[in-house]
Design an enzyme around this catalytic site. Structure first.
Site, PDB file in Angstrom:
ATOM      1  N   ARG A  41       7.586   1.651   5.683  1.00  0.00           N
ATOM      2  CA  ARG A  41       7.923   0.315   6.204  1.00  0.00           C
ATOM      3  C   ARG A  41       8.868   0.374   7.400  1.00  0.00           C
ATOM      4  NH1 ARG A  41      11.616  -4.278   3.869  1.00  0.00           N
ATOM      5  NH2 ARG A  41      10.537  -6.203   4.481  1.00  0.00           N
ATOM      6  N   ALA A 102       9.515  -9.210   8.727  1.00  0.00           N
ATOM      7  CA  ALA A 102       8.787  -8.357   7.796  1.00  0.00           C
ATOM      8  C   ALA A 102       8.922  -9.001   6.423  1.00  0.00           C
ATOM      9  CB  ALA A 102       9.374  -6.947   7.794  1.00  0.00           C
ATOM     10  N   SER A 103       7.820  -9.362   5.800  1.00  0.00           N
ATOM     11  CA  SER A 103       7.845 -10.120   4.553  1.00  0.00           C
ATOM     12  C   SER A 103       8.417  -9.301   3.406  1.00  0.00           C
ATOM     13  CB  SER A 103       6.433 -10.588   4.189  1.00  0.00           C
ATOM     14  OG  SER A 103       5.879 -11.381   5.213  1.00  0.00           O
ATOM     15  N   VAL A 104       8.817  -9.994   2.343  1.00  0.00           N
ATOM     16  CA  VAL A 104       9.331  -9.352   1.139  1.00  0.00           C
ATOM     17  C   VAL A 104       8.253  -8.404   0.585  1.00  0.00           C
ATOM     18  CG1 VAL A 104      10.202  -9.719  -1.203  1.00  0.00           C
ATOM     19  CG2 VAL A 104      10.734 -11.368   0.610  1.00  0.00           C
TER      20      VAL A 104
END
Length: 396
Positions: A41, A102-104
């Site tokens: 990530r 950046a999403s959970v």
């Protein structure tokens, strides 16, 4: 500390996947674990991000200055803001509003599960963001089967660069996601990483019959939800909600109203009445309650004013229409034993009466939660429903 050490990366990815597994209630599927390991990530985050402090105010975090904090954020189960104010960072960060992130991770993997993907499927992603989600999809399906569209040119370019650097090359388009991308249609799956208050019909048109559309939901009353639609042979799509996700609203669907600039004017002469309905019951209630009310109310939104500067008024709840044409205000005088509240209303619609009716509907139908609510999208518009599509009403 350096953030490119293979052992450190692997440990961070393993820790994140363990957290995601706890959220999901089961181990991350091997195909998605492999994708997460191949696309760490942190490689999709820009060097400058914005993180929330204890006061929930965003503060910039630069990789060069705070590498440990930056890297820790990349592998925490939290959203990481990657752009504020559509790329125009304000001098005063108290005015910084997230415009890309950046999403959970736990929500990312939950949505990937809900897509129910199989080899050979073609996917359209709405909102490339950092490119991380597109990388996971590309690892599973192959680059040729993944198209991702991003409205912001700078964000699209960063996503394209991050994908290339990590070894992926899905189709990255800079454009309005509400229009979809017909050049690669039809799709087996359409997944959005931004919330919508109206499902663009282009997504239905560009999907195969039997295809799935998965999108975060954001009506004007509440700002959370996840909608999973199945595309039917007749050119409609229908499906149900769950309530545990919150995403930024699609840019082309932002409301953009300010209460005292666009809605409430000095020359308005409101009608006065009273209500026995406690304003906190509808606007400071459990999210499941508010979700159902928003589903029923459609185009109404609210805002609290805890210091209205009006004599005899401790707290005021404002309610307005999405077009700003009607409004209502409900006042509490600070008396804890109050059983009635003063109501002021202006415009062609009596909004508090609509709120009262929605609340009665909710009670009369057994206090439904998101799992009993659904939406049908047609060429003519969208229809909200309770329990079954036959029990529906227009939702825009």
């Amino acid at each position: 500390m350096t953030t490119h050490q293979p052992g450190l990366e692997q440990s961070a990815v393993d820790g994140l996947l363990q957290t995601v597994s706890q959220y999901l209630g089961h181990d991350v599927a091997p195909e998605w674990r492999g994708a997460a390991e191949a696309a760490p990530r942190h490689r999709f985050l820009p060097d400058r991000v914005w993180l929330s402090g204890d006061d929930e105010v965003l503060a910039a975090c630069d990789r060069e200055c705070e590498p440990e904090r930056w890297f820790a954020a990349a592998y925490s189960d939290v959203p990481v803001v990657t752009q504020v104010n559509d790329g125009q960072e304000p001098a005063d960060l108290s005015e910084a509003l997230p415009s890309s992130s950046a999403s959970v991770p736990s929500i990312v993997f939950r949505m990937l599960e809900l897509l129910d993907l199989a080899p050979g499927m073609r996917v359209l992603e709405i909102g490339a963001g950092t490119g991380y989600n597109a990388a996971l999809l590309s690892h599973r399906l192959g680059d040729v089967n993944v198209t991702t569209i991003e409205i912001d040119p700078a964000v699209a370019e960063l996503a394209r660069d991050a994908l290339k650097a990590t070894g992926y090359s899905p189709t990255v388009v800079c454009g309005d996601g509400a229009l979809g991308w017909g050049a690669q249609a039809p799709y087996d799956r359409v997944v959005a990483t931004c919330a919508v208050r109206r499902v663009p019909y282009a997504w239905v048109e560009q999907s195969r019959p039997g295809g799935v559309i998965l999108t975060p939901w954001c009506d004007d009353w509440t700002h959370c939800g996840l909608l999973r639609l199945t595309v039917n042979d007749d050119g409609t799509a229908t499906g149900r909600y769950s309530a545990d996700s919150a995403f930024m609203l699609m840019r082309t669907q932002r409301l953009g109203l300010r209460l005292f600039r666009d809605v409430v004017m000095d020359d308005h002469v409101p009608a006065e009445s009273t209500t026995a309905l406690d304003p906190w019951t509808v606007a400071d209630s459990p999210i499941e309650t508010q979700f159902a009310l928003g589903h029923r109310l459609g185009d109404l939104w609210y805002a609290w004013d805890h210091d209205p500067g009006v004599e005899g008024v401790d707290t005021r709840l404002w309610v307005a229409t999405a077009d700003g044409g009607s409004w209502a205000a409900v006042d509490w005088d600070g008396n804890d034993s109050a059983d009635h509240y003063t109501v002021w209303q202006h415009g062609p619609r009596r909004l508090w009466a609509e709120v009262e009716a929605a609340h009665r509907w909710w009670l009369d139908n057994g206090r439904p939660g998101p799992d009993r609510l659904g939406l049908t999208v047609t060429p003519e518009g969208q229809w909200a429903w309770l329990d079954d599509p036959s029990n529906s009403w227009s939702s825009g």
